[in-house]
Design a protein around this motif. Sequence first.
Motif, PDB file in Angstrom:
ATOM      1  N   THR A 116       0.930  -1.307  -0.074  1.00  0.00           N
ATOM      2  CA  THR A 116      -0.111  -0.088  -0.001  1.00  0.00           C
ATOM      3  C   THR A 116       0.878   1.447  -0.131  1.00  0.00           C
ATOM      4  O   THR A 116       0.048   2.328  -0.168  1.00  0.00           O
ATOM      5  CB  THR A 116      -0.996  -0.022   1.122  1.00  0.00           C
ATOM      6  N   GLY A 117       2.094   1.137   0.166  1.00  0.00           N
ATOM      7  CA  GLY A 117       2.937   2.320   0.267  1.00  0.00           C
ATOM      8  C   GLY A 117       3.381   3.144   1.323  1.00  0.00           C
ATOM      9  O   GLY A 117       3.933   4.053   1.363  1.00  0.00           O
ATOM     10  N   LEU A 118       2.736   2.595   2.461  1.00  0.00           N
ATOM     11  CA  LEU A 118       3.030   3.030   3.852  1.00  0.00           C
ATOM     12  C   LEU A 118       4.711   3.207   4.204  1.00  0.00           C
ATOM     13  O   LEU A 118       5.067   4.203   4.807  1.00  0.00           O
ATOM     14  CB  LEU A 118       2.236   2.395   4.930  1.00  0.00           C
ATOM     15  N   TYR A 119       5.358   2.261   3.807  1.00  0.00           N
ATOM     16  CA  TYR A 119       6.527   2.282   4.044  1.00  0.00           C
ATOM     17  C   TYR A 119       7.319   3.328   3.237  1.00  0.00           C
ATOM     18  O   TYR A 119       8.352   3.768   3.517  1.00  0.00           O
ATOM     19  CB  TYR A 119       7.447   0.916   3.880  1.00  0.00           C
ATOM     20  N   ALA A 120       6.970   3.351   1.996  1.00  0.00           N
ATOM     21  CA  ALA A 120       7.440   4.529   1.058  1.00  0.00           C
ATOM     22  C   ALA A 120       7.304   5.981   1.641  1.00  0.00           C
ATOM     23  O   ALA A 120       8.224   6.614   1.904  1.00  0.00           O
ATOM     24  CB  ALA A 120       6.823   4.282  -0.136  1.00  0.00           C
ATOM     25  N   VAL A 121       5.916   6.183   2.277  1.00  0.00           N
ATOM     26  CA  VAL A 121       5.781   7.450   2.759  1.00  0.00           C
ATOM     27  C   VAL A 121       6.619   7.622   4.005  1.00  0.00           C
ATOM     28  O   VAL A 121       7.299   8.921   4.166  1.00  0.00           O
ATOM     29  CB  VAL A 121       4.368   7.580   3.217  1.00  0.00           C
ATOM     30  N   ILE A 122       6.414   6.665   4.881  1.00  0.00           N
ATOM     31  CA  ILE A 122       7.111   6.913   6.003  1.00  0.00           C
ATOM     32  C   ILE A 122       8.778   7.092   5.858  1.00  0.00           C
ATOM     33  O   ILE A 122       9.681   8.038   6.537  1.00  0.00           O
ATOM     34  CB  ILE A 122       6.960   5.868   7.083  1.00  0.00           C
ATOM     35  N   GLY A 123       9.463   6.046   5.069  1.00  0.00           N
ATOM     36  CA  GLY A 123      10.891   6.142   4.713  1.00  0.00           C
ATOM     37  C   GLY A 123      11.307   7.348   3.929  1.00  0.00           C
ATOM     38  O   GLY A 123      12.075   8.220   4.403  1.00  0.00           O
ATOM     39  N   VAL A 124      10.551   8.202   3.081  1.00  0.00           N
ATOM     40  CA  VAL A 124      10.723   9.196   2.409  1.00  0.00           C
ATOM     41  C   VAL A 124      10.756  10.329   3.268  1.00  0.00           C
ATOM     42  O   VAL A 124      11.562  11.201   3.222  1.00  0.00           O
ATOM     43  CB  VAL A 124       9.890   9.304   1.223  1.00  0.00           C
ATOM     44  N   LEU A 125       9.731  10.443   3.957  1.00  0.00           N
ATOM     45  CA  LEU A 125       9.612  11.614   5.212  1.00  0.00           C
ATOM     46  C   LEU A 125      10.909  11.671   6.071  1.00  0.00           C
ATOM     47  O   LEU A 125      11.339  12.703   6.016  1.00  0.00           O
ATOM     48  CB  LEU A 125       8.178  11.363   5.902  1.00  0.00           C
ATOM     49  N   LEU A 126      11.199  10.264   6.623  1.00  0.00           N
ATOM     50  CA  LEU A 126      12.463  10.499   7.370  1.00  0.00           C
ATOM     51  C   LEU A 126      13.632  10.999   6.416  1.00  0.00           C
ATOM     52  O   LEU A 126      14.436  11.502   7.029  1.00  0.00           O
ATOM     53  CB  LEU A 126      12.525   8.900   8.076  1.00  0.00           C
ATOM     54  N   VAL A 127      13.774  10.301   5.395  1.00  0.00           N
ATOM     55  CA  VAL A 127      15.111  10.737   4.628  1.00  0.00           C
ATOM     56  C   VAL A 127      15.131  12.333   4.435  1.00  0.00           C
ATOM     57  O   VAL A 127      16.049  12.900   4.342  1.00  0.00           O
ATOM     58  CB  VAL A 127      15.075   9.838   3.389  1.00  0.00           C
TER      59      VAL A 127
END
Length: 142
Positions: A116-127
């Motif tokens: 669902t892309g939740l890891y993408a959202v969280i990871g990109v925000l942190l980076v």
Amino acid sequence: MSREVRHLIGVVAGLAALPLVYYLTEAGARALRAAYATFRPAPVGLGYLTAVAAIVVLLAAWSWLSPLAALACGLPLTAVAALFAFDLDVALELAGRLPSFAVPVGEPPGTLAGVTGLYAVIGVLLVLSALLPRGRRSILGG
């Protein structure tokens, strides 16, 4: 505190937060999916995702001292997200090797949150929080 010590603490904090963020995100996604399927509210899912948001805010806030905390957690999550996006079979095989905590049989940990892309959202925000100029990394920073 020296710069090296701050960076070391940042890396340790980011790596310690990684499994928490990974599993709490998956638990929240599963709770939301179950609530959606039964047409009921999902306070548990909201609670899990709120815990993830709190961890992300803490890591982003830490980045005013050392951006490595956010990077240590965000880069692996972004890599996981990319793996789910580009090679789902490999992602599912690797996720199947992780310890599962109350995950339904046949569903590897991280599957729902990964697709669902939740890891993408969280990871990109942190980076991004780590890569922003020092004065703009956090609302808590100077």
